[in-house]
Scaffold this motif. Structure first.
Motif, PDB file in Angstrom:
ATOM      1  N   PHE A  60       0.892  -1.229  -0.149  1.00 25.45           N
ATOM      2  CA  PHE A  60      -0.014   0.096  -0.183  1.00 25.45           C
ATOM      3  C   PHE A  60       0.986   1.185  -0.047  1.00 25.45           C
ATOM      4  O   PHE A  60       1.120   1.867   1.115  1.00 25.45           O
ATOM      5  CB  PHE A  60      -0.759  -0.087   1.325  1.00 25.45           C
ATOM      6  CG  PHE A  60      -1.632  -1.292   1.428  1.00 25.45           C
ATOM      7  CD1 PHE A  60      -2.906  -1.342   0.721  1.00 25.45           C
ATOM      8  CD2 PHE A  60      -1.420  -2.250   2.132  1.00 25.45           C
ATOM      9  CE1 PHE A  60      -3.684  -2.608   0.734  1.00 25.45           C
ATOM     10  CE2 PHE A  60      -2.113  -3.486   2.224  1.00 25.45           C
ATOM     11  CZ  PHE A  60      -3.285  -3.529   1.520  1.00 25.45           C
ATOM     12  N   PRO A  61       1.424   1.821  -1.342  1.00 27.95           N
ATOM     13  CA  PRO A  61       2.351   2.770  -1.350  1.00 27.95           C
ATOM     14  C   PRO A  61       2.066   3.885  -0.394  1.00 27.95           C
ATOM     15  O   PRO A  61       0.743   4.364  -0.219  1.00 27.95           O
ATOM     16  CB  PRO A  61       2.519   3.091  -2.703  1.00 27.95           C
ATOM     17  CG  PRO A  61       2.108   2.063  -3.583  1.00 27.95           C
ATOM     18  CD  PRO A  61       0.982   1.063  -2.634  1.00 27.95           C
ATOM     19  N   ASP A  62       2.894   4.808   0.097  1.00 27.33           N
ATOM     20  CA  ASP A  62       2.538   5.895   1.114  1.00 27.33           C
ATOM     21  C   ASP A  62       3.294   6.990   0.175  1.00 27.33           C
ATOM     22  O   ASP A  62       3.361   7.957   0.823  1.00 27.33           O
ATOM     23  CB  ASP A  62       3.198   5.827   2.298  1.00 27.33           C
ATOM     24  CG  ASP A  62       4.614   5.350   2.455  1.00 27.33           C
ATOM     25  OD1 ASP A  62       5.134   5.157   1.473  1.00 27.33           O
ATOM     26  OD2 ASP A  62       5.194   5.556   3.306  1.00 27.33           O
ATOM     27  N   HIS A  63       3.581   6.946  -0.923  1.00 28.19           N
ATOM     28  CA  HIS A  63       4.148   8.060  -1.681  1.00 28.19           C
ATOM     29  C   HIS A  63       3.288   8.550  -2.844  1.00 28.19           C
ATOM     30  O   HIS A  63       2.633   7.646  -3.191  1.00 28.19           O
ATOM     31  CB  HIS A  63       5.527   7.837  -2.105  1.00 28.19           C
ATOM     32  CG  HIS A  63       5.505   6.589  -2.752  1.00 28.19           C
ATOM     33  ND1 HIS A  63       5.872   5.347  -2.268  1.00 28.19           N
ATOM     34  CD2 HIS A  63       5.626   6.146  -4.275  1.00 28.19           C
ATOM     35  CE1 HIS A  63       5.811   4.218  -3.076  1.00 28.19           C
ATOM     36  NE2 HIS A  63       5.673   4.764  -4.234  1.00 28.19           N
ATOM     37  N   SER A  74      -2.149   9.908   6.815  1.00 29.92           N
ATOM     38  CA  SER A  74      -1.179  10.708   6.807  1.00 29.92           C
ATOM     39  C   SER A  74       0.293   9.690   6.290  1.00 29.92           C
ATOM     40  O   SER A  74       0.310   8.686   6.632  1.00 29.92           O
ATOM     41  CB  SER A  74      -0.628  11.613   8.100  1.00 29.92           C
ATOM     42  OG  SER A  74      -0.299  10.622   9.084  1.00 29.92           O
ATOM     43  N   THR A  75       1.282  10.258   5.618  1.00 33.26           N
ATOM     44  CA  THR A  75       2.103   9.643   5.133  1.00 33.26           C
ATOM     45  C   THR A  75       3.617  10.487   5.371  1.00 33.26           C
ATOM     46  O   THR A  75       3.483  11.469   5.603  1.00 33.26           O
ATOM     47  CB  THR A  75       2.195   9.223   3.851  1.00 33.26           C
ATOM     48  OG1 THR A  75       2.006  10.516   2.810  1.00 33.26           O
ATOM     49  CG2 THR A  75       1.020   8.347   3.489  1.00 33.26           C
ATOM     50  N   PRO A  76       4.652   9.416   5.518  1.00 36.44           N
ATOM     51  CA  PRO A  76       4.545   8.296   5.520  1.00 36.44           C
ATOM     52  C   PRO A  76       4.397   7.612   6.946  1.00 36.44           C
ATOM     53  O   PRO A  76       4.342   8.315   7.754  1.00 36.44           O
ATOM     54  CB  PRO A  76       6.186   7.708   5.202  1.00 36.44           C
ATOM     55  CG  PRO A  76       6.991   8.847   5.782  1.00 36.44           C
ATOM     56  CD  PRO A  76       5.808  10.343   5.675  1.00 36.44           C
ATOM     57  N   PRO A  77       3.823   6.185   7.182  1.00 34.48           N
ATOM     58  CA  PRO A  77       3.750   5.498   8.529  1.00 34.48           C
ATOM     59  C   PRO A  77       5.033   5.911   9.225  1.00 34.48           C
ATOM     60  O   PRO A  77       6.341   5.659   8.478  1.00 34.48           O
ATOM     61  CB  PRO A  77       3.344   4.280   8.110  1.00 34.48           C
ATOM     62  CG  PRO A  77       2.855   4.316   6.781  1.00 34.48           C
ATOM     63  CD  PRO A  77       3.753   5.487   6.015  1.00 34.48           C
TER      64      PRO A  77
END
Length: 121
Positions: A60-63, A74-77
């Motif tokens: 689950f990409p965070d970028h 909110s990103t990144p974890p």
């Protein structure tokens, strides 16, 4: 519908904690509160937590670009020495992420699905 708030983003925090199987709810809460307050222990990050964090981010990409089905609010974890804390949307799109993170954590031996499958409110 009564009580429903329209167009308001809702989320919750999901913490994957590197804890002993014997840890109780008070210990988990104390670790979580320490981590979110910015007080971190010194040392190397727990390999189980780092692996869960990395594998979750790859699935689950965070970028950017984030798709509409992104589970992240909110990103990144964030990942620390013993927790990975993820800010997850409260939506249908987060269901697959929650199942995947729980399965990963169980396989890696850390919470929320670690040995003994411990969940603390």
């Amino acid at each position: 519908m009564a009580g429903q708030v329209e167009d308001e983003a809702r989320s919750f925090d999901l913490a994957v904690l590197a804890m002993d199987v014997s840890a109780d709810a008070a210990t988990a809460h104390a670790m979580f509160e320490r981590c979110v307050s910015g007080r971190h222990d010194e040392g190397d990050p727990d390999e189980r937590v780092v692996a869960c964090h990395d594998r979750s981010r790859s699935r689950f990409p965070d970028h950017p670009p984030h798709g509409e089905d992104s589970p992240w609010m909110s990103t990144p974890p964030s990942v620390g020495i013993d927790p990975a804390i993820m800010h997850v949307s409260f939506s249908f799109s987060s269901d697959a992420a929650l199942r995947a993170i729980e399965e990963l954590a169980a396989r890696l031996g850390c919470g929320p699905g670690g040995r003994g499958r411990r969940r603390f409110p």
